[in-house]
Design an enzyme around this catalytic site. Structure first.
Site, short mmCIF file in Angstrom:
data_model
loop_
_atom_site.label_atom_id
_atom_site.label_comp_id
_atom_site.label_asym_id
_atom_site.label_seq_id
_atom_site.Cartn_x
_atom_site.Cartn_y
_atom_site.Cartn_z
N LYS A 31 49.79 -2.35 28.66
CA LYS A 31 51.00 -1.94 29.37
C LYS A 31 51.40 -0.53 28.94
O LYS A 31 51.49 -0.25 27.75
CB LYS A 31 52.13 -2.92 29.06
N ASP A 58 54.79 -0.16 33.46
CA ASP A 58 56.12 -0.77 33.32
C ASP A 58 57.18 0.33 33.31
O ASP A 58 57.57 0.82 32.25
CB ASP A 58 56.13 -1.60 32.02
N LEU A 59 57.62 0.74 34.51
CA LEU A 59 58.66 1.78 34.58
C LEU A 59 60.00 1.20 35.04
O LEU A 59 60.99 1.93 35.12
CB LEU A 59 58.20 2.91 35.52
N LYS A 60 60.01 -0.09 35.37
CA LYS A 60 61.26 -0.79 35.71
C LYS A 60 62.13 0.03 36.66
O LYS A 60 63.30 0.33 36.35
CB LYS A 60 62.06 -1.13 34.45
N ASP A 63 66.88 1.88 41.62
CA ASP A 63 67.61 2.98 42.26
C ASP A 63 67.88 2.55 43.70
O ASP A 63 67.65 1.39 44.05
CB ASP A 63 66.77 4.27 42.17
N ILE A 64 68.33 3.46 44.54
CA ILE A 64 68.56 3.08 45.94
C ILE A 64 67.21 2.82 46.60
O ILE A 64 66.17 3.36 46.16
CB ILE A 64 69.38 4.15 46.71
N PRO A 65 67.20 1.99 47.66
CA PRO A 65 65.92 1.60 48.26
C PRO A 65 65.02 2.77 48.64
O PRO A 65 63.81 2.74 48.36
CB PRO A 65 66.35 0.81 49.51
N ASN A 66 65.57 3.82 49.24
CA ASN A 66 64.73 4.93 49.69
C ASN A 66 64.04 5.63 48.52
O ASN A 66 62.86 5.99 48.60
CB ASN A 66 65.58 5.92 50.49
N THR A 67 64.77 5.81 47.43
CA THR A 67 64.21 6.49 46.26
C THR A 67 63.09 5.66 45.63
O THR A 67 62.03 6.18 45.28
CB THR A 67 65.33 6.77 45.24
N GLN A 192 64.39 -8.36 20.22
CA GLN A 192 64.20 -9.41 21.23
C GLN A 192 65.08 -10.62 20.90
O GLN A 192 65.24 -10.97 19.74
CB GLN A 192 62.73 -9.84 21.26
N GLY A 212 53.69 -6.65 22.14
CA GLY A 212 53.69 -5.30 21.60
C GLY A 212 53.58 -5.29 20.10
O GLY A 212 52.48 -5.37 19.53
N ARG A 213 54.74 -5.22 19.43
CA ARG A 213 54.76 -4.97 17.99
C ARG A 213 54.02 -5.98 17.14
O ARG A 213 53.53 -5.64 16.06
CB ARG A 213 56.22 -4.81 17.53
O1 LIG Z 1 59.14 -5.37 31.68
C1 LIG Z 1 58.79 -5.55 30.50
O2 LIG Z 1 57.63 -5.36 30.16
C2 LIG Z 1 59.78 -6.08 29.55
C3 LIG Z 1 60.80 -6.83 30.09
C4 LIG Z 1 61.64 -7.57 29.25
O3 LIG Z 1 62.51 -8.31 29.70
N1 LIG Z 1 61.45 -7.47 27.90
C5 LIG Z 1 60.47 -6.70 27.35
O4 LIG Z 1 60.36 -6.70 26.11
N2 LIG Z 1 59.67 -5.93 28.15
C6 LIG Z 1 58.67 -5.03 27.54
O5 LIG Z 1 57.73 -5.78 26.78
C7 LIG Z 1 57.40 -5.14 25.55
C8 LIG Z 1 57.71 -6.06 24.40
O6 LIG Z 1 57.36 -5.44 23.19
P1 LIG Z 1 57.45 -6.20 21.79
O7 LIG Z 1 58.84 -6.73 21.63
O8 LIG Z 1 57.10 -5.14 20.80
O9 LIG Z 1 56.42 -7.30 21.85
C9 LIG Z 1 58.16 -3.81 25.53
O10 LIG Z 1 57.26 -2.80 25.93
C10 LIG Z 1 59.26 -4.00 26.56
O11 LIG Z 1 59.54 -2.79 27.23
#
Ligand SMILES: O=C(O)c1cc(=O)[nH]c(=O)n1[C@@H]1O[C@H](COP(=O)(O)O)[C@@H](O)[C@H]1O
Length: 235
Positions: A31, A58-60, A63-67, A192, A212-213
């Site tokens: 990711k 994963d840029l989440k 914004d508004i629909p057009n953008t 988290q 991730g971590r």
């Molecule tokens: O969309 C995501 O990936 C995401 C959504 C969410 O609700 N929670 C979430 O932790 N993430 C992503 O998932 C990864 C979790 O990372 P760790 O907590 O290090 O395992 C991060 O890169 C977050 O940006």
């Protein structure tokens, strides 16, 4: 799309990414999130794909629909496997995202999967109720976001493991439940709040896990990854 655990490459620059990926001698599902993308830009996607890995971008977008539609049209050219928006942007925004993605995908490529974030895994029910003024149990808010995401025609959602089975029952097994907040037993939660182990995820309705971590902070990332794979793989 394969169902390998997705490794979150939350690193500040390409240098750390190349060093990290250099430990592995197999193709991974990784990711690329905003930390890395905002520093390195689209080239980092090309670089990681060039190394043979599948990519969840994963840029989440929110914004508004057009953008969002226009942004997705551009992102579609990067050839990623999975991309996301925030369901809180609403049905019109999500429909726009899908239209943009379809319009921008080159005819010789398949469209990336498109999923929507429900309630972030760093949010507790109490925080949601107090700060977002959503006076519902968290599961109901997540389920509502999942249902409007499905209505908009997307492929699934990002949620915690704890909501995945309910979403599967209501929205169908084919509707993806991508679950971050994954920790090995006894591992630190960091920021988290709705966390679970890979084996709990496997048995409670996750389609894909994001880690991730627990891997990237490990002194032996390959060993940590293999442990996660083993716990998840019986799927
Ligand atoms: O969309 C995501 O990936 C995401 C959504 C969410 O609700 N929670 C979430 O932790 N993430 C992503 O998932 C990864 C979790 O990372 P760790 O907590 O290090 O395992 C991060 O890169 C977050 O940006």
């Amino acid at each position: 799309m394969n169902n390998k655990p997705i490794i979150a490459l939350d690193f500040p620059s390409e240098k750390e990414v190349v060093e990290f990926l250099g430990h592995f001698d197999e193709s991974l599902f990784v990711k690329i999130g905003m930390e890395l993308y905002l520093q390195e830009g689209p080239n980092i996607v090309e670089k990681v794909k060039g190394l043979g890995h599948d990519v969840f971008l994963d840029l989440k977008l929110h914004d508004i629909p057009n953008t969002v539609k226009s942004a997705m049209k551009g992102l579609a050219r990067l050839g990623v496997d999975l991309v996301n928006v925030h369901a809180a942007g609403g049905i019109n925004m999500m429909e726009g995202a899908l239209e943009g993605l379809e319009a921008g995908t080159p005819s010789d490529q398949s469209r990336a999967g498109l999923i929507a974030v429900t309630q972030l895994t760093s949010t507790t029910e109490q925080q949601m109720q107090e700060q977002q003024k959503i006076k519902l149990p968290l599961i109901e808010s997540v389920l509502n976001y999942a249902q409007i995401t499905k209505q908009a025609g997307l492929d699934g959602v990002v949620c915690s493991v704890h909501e995945a089975a309910t979403i599967s029952e209501v929205c169908g097994e084919d509707f993806l439940r991508v679950t971050p907040g994954i920790r090995l037993a006894g591992g630190e939660s960091h920021d988290q709040k709705r966390v679970a182990t890979p084996n709990f995820a496997r048995n409670h309705g996750s389609s894909l896990i994001v880690v991730g971590r627990a891997i990237t902070n490990s002194a032996d990332p390959v060993n940590a990854y293999n442990t996660v794979v083993k716990l998840w793989e019986a799927k």
